[in-house]
Design an enzyme around this catalytic site. Structure first.
Site, mmCIF file in Angstrom:
data_model
loop_
_atom_site.group_PDB
_atom_site.id
_atom_site.type_symbol
_atom_site.label_atom_id
_atom_site.label_comp_id
_atom_site.label_asym_id
_atom_site.label_seq_id
_atom_site.Cartn_x
_atom_site.Cartn_y
_atom_site.Cartn_z
ATOM 1 N N HIS A 10 0.857 -1.196 0.000
ATOM 2 C CA HIS A 10 0.000 0.000 0.000
ATOM 3 C C HIS A 10 0.887 1.237 0.000
ATOM 4 O O HIS A 10 1.427 1.623 1.029
ATOM 5 C CB HIS A 10 -0.889 0.001 1.241
ATOM 6 C CG HIS A 10 -1.886 1.116 1.296
ATOM 7 N ND1 HIS A 10 -3.145 0.947 1.815
ATOM 8 C CD2 HIS A 10 -1.828 2.417 0.913
ATOM 9 C CE1 HIS A 10 -3.809 2.089 1.756
ATOM 10 N NE2 HIS A 10 -3.014 2.997 1.210
ATOM 11 N N HIS A 12 1.555 5.370 -1.579
ATOM 12 C CA HIS A 12 1.207 6.590 -2.309
ATOM 13 C C HIS A 12 2.482 7.261 -2.789
ATOM 14 O O HIS A 12 3.387 7.514 -1.989
ATOM 15 C CB HIS A 12 0.441 7.560 -1.410
ATOM 16 C CG HIS A 12 -0.877 7.038 -0.928
ATOM 17 N ND1 HIS A 12 -2.052 7.227 -1.627
ATOM 18 C CD2 HIS A 12 -1.200 6.345 0.186
ATOM 19 C CE1 HIS A 12 -3.047 6.662 -0.950
ATOM 20 N NE2 HIS A 12 -2.553 6.120 0.147
ATOM 21 N N ASN A 38 -5.636 7.185 -5.964
ATOM 22 C CA ASN A 38 -6.455 8.374 -5.644
ATOM 23 C C ASN A 38 -5.713 9.665 -5.959
ATOM 24 O O ASN A 38 -5.371 10.462 -5.098
ATOM 25 C CB ASN A 38 -6.903 8.351 -4.175
ATOM 26 C CG ASN A 38 -5.755 8.264 -3.191
ATOM 27 O OD1 ASN A 38 -4.732 7.646 -3.466
ATOM 28 N ND2 ASN A 38 -5.929 8.873 -2.030
ATOM 29 N N LYS A 90 -9.367 -0.426 -5.923
ATOM 30 C CA LYS A 90 -9.428 0.168 -4.585
ATOM 31 C C LYS A 90 -10.754 0.883 -4.367
ATOM 32 O O LYS A 90 -11.138 1.772 -5.121
ATOM 33 C CB LYS A 90 -8.279 1.165 -4.405
ATOM 34 C CG LYS A 90 -8.235 1.879 -3.051
ATOM 35 C CD LYS A 90 -7.922 0.914 -1.917
ATOM 36 C CE LYS A 90 -7.827 1.650 -0.572
ATOM 37 N NZ LYS A 90 -6.535 2.321 -0.382
ATOM 38 N N HIS A 127 -10.492 1.006 1.660
ATOM 39 C CA HIS A 127 -10.323 1.953 2.766
ATOM 40 C C HIS A 127 -11.594 1.852 3.590
ATOM 41 O O HIS A 127 -12.632 2.413 3.237
ATOM 42 C CB HIS A 127 -10.123 3.380 2.255
ATOM 43 C CG HIS A 127 -9.880 4.369 3.354
ATOM 44 N ND1 HIS A 127 -8.689 5.061 3.476
ATOM 45 C CD2 HIS A 127 -10.653 4.770 4.399
ATOM 46 C CE1 HIS A 127 -8.752 5.839 4.549
ATOM 47 N NE2 HIS A 127 -9.938 5.681 5.108
ATOM 48 N N HIS A 161 -4.736 -0.875 5.908
ATOM 49 C CA HIS A 161 -4.249 -0.101 7.062
ATOM 50 C C HIS A 161 -5.103 -0.281 8.319
ATOM 51 O O HIS A 161 -5.668 0.669 8.855
ATOM 52 C CB HIS A 161 -4.107 1.379 6.712
ATOM 53 C CG HIS A 161 -5.211 1.979 5.895
ATOM 54 N ND1 HIS A 161 -6.556 1.838 6.195
ATOM 55 C CD2 HIS A 161 -5.165 2.749 4.771
ATOM 56 C CE1 HIS A 161 -7.274 2.478 5.297
ATOM 57 N NE2 HIS A 161 -6.456 3.041 4.434
ATOM 58 N N ASP A 233 1.175 2.552 3.514
ATOM 59 C CA ASP A 233 0.319 3.731 3.370
ATOM 60 C C ASP A 233 1.150 5.001 3.509
ATOM 61 O O ASP A 233 0.666 6.030 3.976
ATOM 62 C CB ASP A 233 -0.826 3.727 4.391
ATOM 63 C CG ASP A 233 -1.927 4.732 4.056
ATOM 64 O OD1 ASP A 233 -1.966 5.202 2.896
ATOM 65 O OD2 ASP A 233 -2.732 5.071 4.941
ATOM 66 N N HIS A 237 2.906 14.599 1.938
ATOM 67 C CA HIS A 237 2.251 15.884 1.727
ATOM 68 C C HIS A 237 3.246 16.984 2.074
ATOM 69 O O HIS A 237 4.057 16.828 2.998
ATOM 70 C CB HIS A 237 1.031 16.059 2.644
ATOM 71 C CG HIS A 237 -0.132 15.173 2.322
ATOM 72 N ND1 HIS A 237 -0.989 15.415 1.272
ATOM 73 C CD2 HIS A 237 -0.588 14.050 2.932
ATOM 74 C CE1 HIS A 237 -1.929 14.471 1.249
ATOM 75 N NE2 HIS A 237 -1.705 13.639 2.241
#
Length: 321
Positions: A10, A12, A38, A90, A127, A161, A233, A237
């Site tokens: 998992h 990003h 996403n 997902k 999720h 998660h 996960d 950011h």
């Protein structure tokens, strides 16, 4: 210690400059990773899938991206065209986390898609949170997992998660349910987020929860439960966006060193958690990659670009070489 073919179930990576800044931390520690879809716009068609995969491959070496599609109301022709190029689809409940505004508003609406996925043996990753009180959202979603597992008994479903102990018993109740566990849900509690000064860099969805939840998750992981797999996960950011309230923990730089400390000498269970369980449960066949971890102190950077990593400033006892 040497790990064989670590897999992050998992991950990003974002796009553009952010992807370029963070991808090396995953590619250096893992042979492969399941890539989350996403983005804006979401990865939900062939053109988007191929362009995103190409961007990842152009910015990494010796690293296999296992691509996920963003759940929508796909047709059978859609999925027949894409089945050989994806790992899973997902499911994001609408509005529940980052860039999920176009997520699923009603589970029943996607039942025809789930029927096709079951037939084509495409896994479903989820999720799992309701729109209830934030500390109860995962626990409440347990009823949805039970219904999905019962209604689609041949569909492999990944509870992503897992942060609440309430979901763990479902792994032994339903043959087709699996789970991923993150580094932050494994090691932290809500005190690390809000017990002193608020730490926005540990704010994530689902929330990191109680010491009791952490202890139960650690127990399942340390016992080597065969249906529990590592999924970071890791979600970068910018500081600007984190201060605004963006959800996600950027754990990629510290994953294997931190897990080496957690498993401390139990390389067999470490290997199962970081690779073997995933490969066995989902027949993942990627080029093998051996990753060596040595005992050698180093200090986690305070910043990586404009992103603050997990354990920023902390001295770690192990490093990847």
């Amino acid at each position: 210690m040497v790990l064989n073919t670590p897999i992050d179930m998992h991950l990003h990576l974002r796009e553009g400059d952010m992807l370029k800044n963070v991808i090396s931390y995953s590619a250096e520690q893992f042979a492969a990773a399941v890539i989350m879809p996403n983005l804006v716009p979401p990865v939900d068609n062939r053109e988007r899938l191929e362009s995103y995969k190409k961007e990842i491959e152009e910015n990494s070496t010796d690293f296999t991206p296992l691509m996920n599609l963003f759940m929508r109301e796909y047709t059978e022709d859609d999925l027949l065209d894409l089945v050989d190029d994806i790992f899973a689809i997902k499911l994001y409940p609408a509005g529940i986390t980052t860039n999920s505004e176009n997520g699923v508003k009603s589970i029943e609406n996607i039942y025809p898609v789930l029927e096709i996925m079951q037939e084509l043996e495409i896994p479903l990753s989820v999720h799992g949170e309701t729109n209830g009180f934030v500390m109860d959202r995962e626990r409440e979603f347990g009823a949805v997992y039970k219904k999905l597992a019962t209604d689609f008994p041949k569909l492999k479903i990944i509870m992503e998660h897992v942060g609440t102990a309430d979901l763990l018993p479902l792994l032994d109740e339903y043959e087709n349910l699996y789970a991923t566990v993150t580094l932050h849900h494994l090691l932290l509690t809500l005190d690390d987020v809000a017990g002193g000064m608020l730490n926005p860099h540990y704010f994530c969805k689902p929330l990191i929860k109680t010491p009791q939840d952490r202890a139960r998750i650690q127990e399942y992981v340390k016992k080597g439960h065969p249906k529990i797999m590592f999924g970071s996960d890791s979600a970068p950011h910018s500081i600007k966006n984190k201060v605004k309230g963006a959800a996600g923990v950027f754990s990629a730089p510290v994953i294997l060193p931190a897990l080496a400390e957690f498993f401390e000498g139990d390389i067999e269970t470490f290997q199962k958690f970081i690779s073997d369980n995933a490969r066995a449960n989902f027949n993942i066949n990627v080029p093998e990659k051996r990753v060596e971890i040595v005992e050698d102190e180093w200090r986690v950077p305070l910043l990586i670009g404009d992103v603050k990593p997990m354990f920023a400033g902390k001295t770690m006892r192990y490093r990847v070489v």
